[in-house]
Design an enzyme around this catalytic site. Structure first.
Site, mmCIF file in Angstrom:
data_model
loop_
_atom_site.group_PDB
_atom_site.id
_atom_site.type_symbol
_atom_site.label_atom_id
_atom_site.label_comp_id
_atom_site.label_asym_id
_atom_site.label_seq_id
_atom_site.Cartn_x
_atom_site.Cartn_y
_atom_site.Cartn_z
ATOM 1 N N HIS A 39 60.720 15.786 -8.201
ATOM 2 C CA HIS A 39 61.882 14.955 -8.573
ATOM 3 C C HIS A 39 62.615 14.421 -7.348
ATOM 4 C CE1 HIS A 39 61.360 16.065 -12.703
ATOM 5 N NE2 HIS A 39 61.534 17.352 -12.464
ATOM 6 N N ASP A 82 55.959 24.430 -16.631
ATOM 7 C CA ASP A 82 57.013 24.432 -17.644
ATOM 8 C C ASP A 82 56.564 23.720 -18.922
ATOM 9 O OD1 ASP A 82 56.974 22.107 -16.168
ATOM 10 O OD2 ASP A 82 59.062 22.216 -15.530
ATOM 11 N N TYR A 99 59.180 28.323 -15.764
ATOM 12 C CA TYR A 99 60.353 29.198 -15.712
ATOM 13 C C TYR A 99 60.268 30.420 -16.610
ATOM 14 C CZ TYR A 99 61.598 24.906 -13.443
ATOM 15 O OH TYR A 99 61.573 23.823 -12.610
HETATM 16 N N1 Q9C Z 1 69.001 20.763 -20.649
HETATM 17 C C1 Q9C Z 1 61.365 20.992 -12.398
HETATM 18 O O1 Q9C Z 1 60.771 21.434 -13.365
HETATM 19 N N2 Q9C Z 1 67.382 20.628 -16.291
HETATM 20 N N3 Q9C Z 1 62.633 20.557 -12.496
HETATM 21 C C2 Q9C Z 1 67.441 19.800 -17.430
HETATM 22 C C3 Q9C Z 1 68.375 19.860 -19.719
HETATM 23 C C4 Q9C Z 1 66.765 20.149 -15.125
HETATM 24 C C5 Q9C Z 1 63.294 20.578 -13.766
HETATM 25 C C6 Q9C Z 1 68.213 20.568 -18.455
HETATM 26 C C7 Q9C Z 1 65.319 20.478 -15.068
HETATM 27 C C8 Q9C Z 1 64.734 20.266 -13.704
HETATM 28 C C9 Q9C Z 1 60.719 20.976 -11.074
HETATM 29 ZN ZN ZN Z 2 59.431 20.530 -14.604
#
Ligand code: Q9C
Ligand code: ZN
Length: 694
Positions: A135, A243, A283
């Site tokens: 990101h 994820d 996660y």
């Molecule tokens: N409720 C990666 O998997 N959170 N980044 C969004 C919405 C951010 C994910 C929450 C997620 C970032 C590398």
């Molecule tokens: Zn992700």
């Protein structure tokens, strides 16, 4: 050639110092859980362990602005409140005094991996890193990502190693908008991402994550949001986020750990197997650890465990794929070709059906569902497979997420990966050291009994070959040997294959896939009971006698061969879920080594890798050698620049897909992947790919 595992303990240092429910899931235990499990499984020990180094300022500067790099550098000396304030300027980001060090290690780990693969020290590898990268943007941290590890690795592979075509596959559940922005006008980096989108209602909530984002300027067609695309890359980088795996609190998707074995396996046929995976999200510690193991195990060359679950694509997935195809079609010739007959959903019989042999009396509508226990009804689950075989899980109805994760693998892997039952004197020269040469034969009496109904098996040499084949097959069915190669005199090829099928079915195979190349007639008494899927490539015409007996001409062009594998063989094979695969190169098969290797490599994704290849006795040792290497898990050689599918190839494929689609739901997946390996794609990028060669 080996698998690298790049890691550094220091990357567990960065952590969230204040209360923030959004960010707390990105925690140090992600790395330790994955690593502990790799150790437990003995996988870490099989890898070349590399200690991550920090990326330099110049290397970070390949994609990030100097101002941004120095901003992150300064976080080392900030206090907690300042860190929190700065973090608040970005979306879903926390900084820690160790962030700069960790993020430099994460980027550096990717560079080490690329160096190791491109210098030939290893074939492939995984970098276990935090913070993740995909990101992150030129001058912005985003979504737990600080430096864009995969993007830096791609820029580095171009600059330092002089590569011209790099494929990035992003299987994280989120769109890696950072990578997309960095390469959207660059045709040398094809960025493919699939991600949860929910019509824009899933984080990062971006319009440009949709399928109609296709790149810009010179890079038009080199951004692919959703399924694959390919351009004979020299290197494959994977933004390996887990994820999207089952149990993940962020993604809430259902991919089982085995899915990642198959994704990895499919990518390994590209770029001569040069695959560098780098951890992104993931996660749920248990799911993450299992999925990482599946990835590493597959990188190491172990066969992928069979997928559980129903092989029926869901409507919304089909729609998404269709929009990506439509958006990509202007840039990829093979998508246009298929588009002509491409509304296959409504295209049962093309205007000029190349097939006269299709018997409407035996219409597919009346033969699809066998009454045997191996029913493929949408409701029913496949029956249990061979005891002691590679299937570790009993097939149970709709397993709950937790049970999919909890079930340990009950069956040990076969002690022998690949056995070769060949007699040619110079064969040893071409075999890798760990491929066993089989001495044994089945008992003479038994061999004769199997041979009796077949005139062509009466000759001594055919009997000898059959005895060896039966012995090898038994080893595979008993779970001692995973895969193998046997030979037969050309005159006895069809009969030998027939015996192998019958023997497999009577000795425990529940579903046997037989891919017969060249002039190999379907065994006359092969039942339509759904236990055997007979696929002949090299028939006189495209014909589907039933959903289990399919014949197609050998494609004329390499592009046609690829489409045939990707658009017909694999969808049928994955839908069928065999527990044993026979692949026979019969008289006049006409396959070059690399083509045969690609087919064998792809088929190895089925049946837990339980594949038996049958060759003609006078095949070259080179062909046997290349197949042995692929069956034991080496990458097939790249096919190199090649031709598009011919009109006849396309027509035969479209015809069969139309015929078979009502029964084989996997055919509904209108692959972007058909543009994928199909290098004709490049023709429409004239000026950039045309004539450029490697
Ligand atoms: N409720 C990666 O998997 N959170 N980044 C969004 C919405 C951010 C994910 C929450 C997620 C970032 C590398
Ligand atoms: Zn992700």
């Amino acid at each position: 050639m080996g698998t690298a595992l790049v890691y550094h303990e220091d990357m567990t240092a960065t952590r969230l110092l204040w209360d923030d429910p959004e960010c707390e899931i990105e925690r140090p235990e992600r790395l330790t859980a994955a690593l502990d499990r790799l150790r437990q499984r003995g996988l870490e020990q099989r890898c070349l362990r590399l200690s991550a180094r920090e990326a330099s300022k110049e290397e970070l500067g390949l994609v990030h602005s100097p101002e941004y790099v120095s901003l992150v550098r300064k976080t080392q000396v900030l206090g907690e409140e300042e860190l929190q304030a700065l973090s608040g300027q970005f979306d879903a980001i926390y900084f820690h005094p160790s962030t700069f060090h960790c993020a430099r290690l994460a980027a550096g780990a990717g560079l080490q991996l690329v160096d190791a693969v491109l210098t030939g020290a290893v074939q492939n590898g995984l970098a276990l890193v935090r913070p993740p990268g995909h990101h992150s943007q030129r001058a912005a941290a985003n979504g737990f990502c600080v430096f864009n590890n995969v993007a830096i690795a791609a820029a580095y592979a171009k600059q330092k190693h002089g590569l011209h075509r790099i494929l990035i596959v992003d299987w994280d559940v989120h769109h890696g908008q950072g990578i997309q922005y960095l390469f959207e006008d660059d045709p040398s980096v094809l960025y493919f991402s699939w991600h949860r989108y929910e019509h824009g209602r899933f984080w990062p909530f971006l319009r440009e994550s949709d399928a109609d984002a296709v790149g810009r300027g010179q890079g038009l067609g080199f951004t692919v949001n959703l399924p694959w695309n390919q351009f004979d890359p020299e290197l494959v980088l994977v933004s390996a986020g887990f994820d999207s795996a089952i149990g993940d609190p962020e993604g809430q998707m259902q991919a089982t750990p085995e899915c990642f074995a198959h994704l990895t396996h499919l990518l390994q046929v590209l770029a001569g197997g040069r695959v560098c995976a780098m951890l992104e999200g993931g996660y749920h510690l248990e799911s993450l650890a299992e999925s990482v193991c599946m990835t590493v195990q597959t990188l190491l060359g172990d066969p992928a465990p069979p997928l559980s679950g129903l092989m029926v694509p869901c409507q919304s997935a089909l729609e998404s794929i269709q929009s990506a195809r439509a958006a990509q079609a202007p840039y990829w010739k093979s998508l246009q070709l298929q588009g002509q007959c491409g509304q296959v959903l409504g295209c049962r019989i093309p205007p000029q059906a190349p097939c006269s042999g299709y018997d409407s009396e035996l219409s597919l509508d009346v033969t699809p569902v066998p009454t045997s226990p191996s029913t493929h009804s949408p409701e029913g689950r496949p029956p249990p497979l061979l005891p002691g075989g590679p299937m570790c899980k009993a097939a149970v109805p709709a397993p709950a997420p937790s049970s999919l994760l909890d079930q340990p693998c009950l069956c040990p892997a076969p002690s022998v990966r690949t056995t070769v039952a060949l007699t040619a004197p110079d064969i040893t020269l071409v075999l890798p050291p760990d491929v066993i040469q089989q001495e044994g034969s089945a008992l003479r009496e038994e061999t004769e009994a199997w041979a009796r109904p077949h005139e062509s098996l009466a000759r001594e040499e055919a009997l000898t070959a059959l005895g060896k084949l039966l012995y090898l097959l038994d080893g595979m069915l008993d779970g001692q040997v995973n895969s193998g190669i046997a030979a037969t005199p050309a005159s006895a090829a069809a009969a030998t294959l027939d015996v192998a099928i019958q023997r497999g079915l009577s000795h425990g195979a529940q579903r046997l896939l037989c891919v017969a190349l060249g002039q190999l007639d379907r065994p006359p008494d092969l039942a339509h009971d759904g236990r055997t899927l007979w696929l002949n490539i090299g028939g006189k015409e495209a014909a589907a006698l039933s959903m289990f007996h399919v014949s197609t001409p050998l494609p004329v062009m390499t592009g046609g061969f690829l489409s045939c594998i990707l658009g017909l063989v694999l969808p049928l094979a994955y839908g069928f879920q065999p527990d044993l695969v026979l692949v026979a190169l019969g008289p006049g098969h006409g396959l070059q080594g690399p083509h045969a290797a690609l087919l064998a490599a792809m088929l190895r994704g089925l049946a837990g890798g339980r594949v038996l290849a049958l060759l003609e006795e006078d095949s070259t040792p080179q062909l046997a050698g290349i197949l042995a290497r692929v069956l034991r898990g080496e990458a097939p050689p790249s096919l190199g620049p090649s031709s598009v599918a011919s009109p006849e190839d396309v027509q035969a494929l479209m015809y069969l897909r139309g015929q078979l689609e009502p029964q084989w739901k996997m055919l509904q997946v209108r692959l972007i992947a058909e543009a994928w390996l199909c290098p004709g794609a490049r023709l429409c990028r004239r000026g950039r790919w045309g004539g450029q060669g490697k």
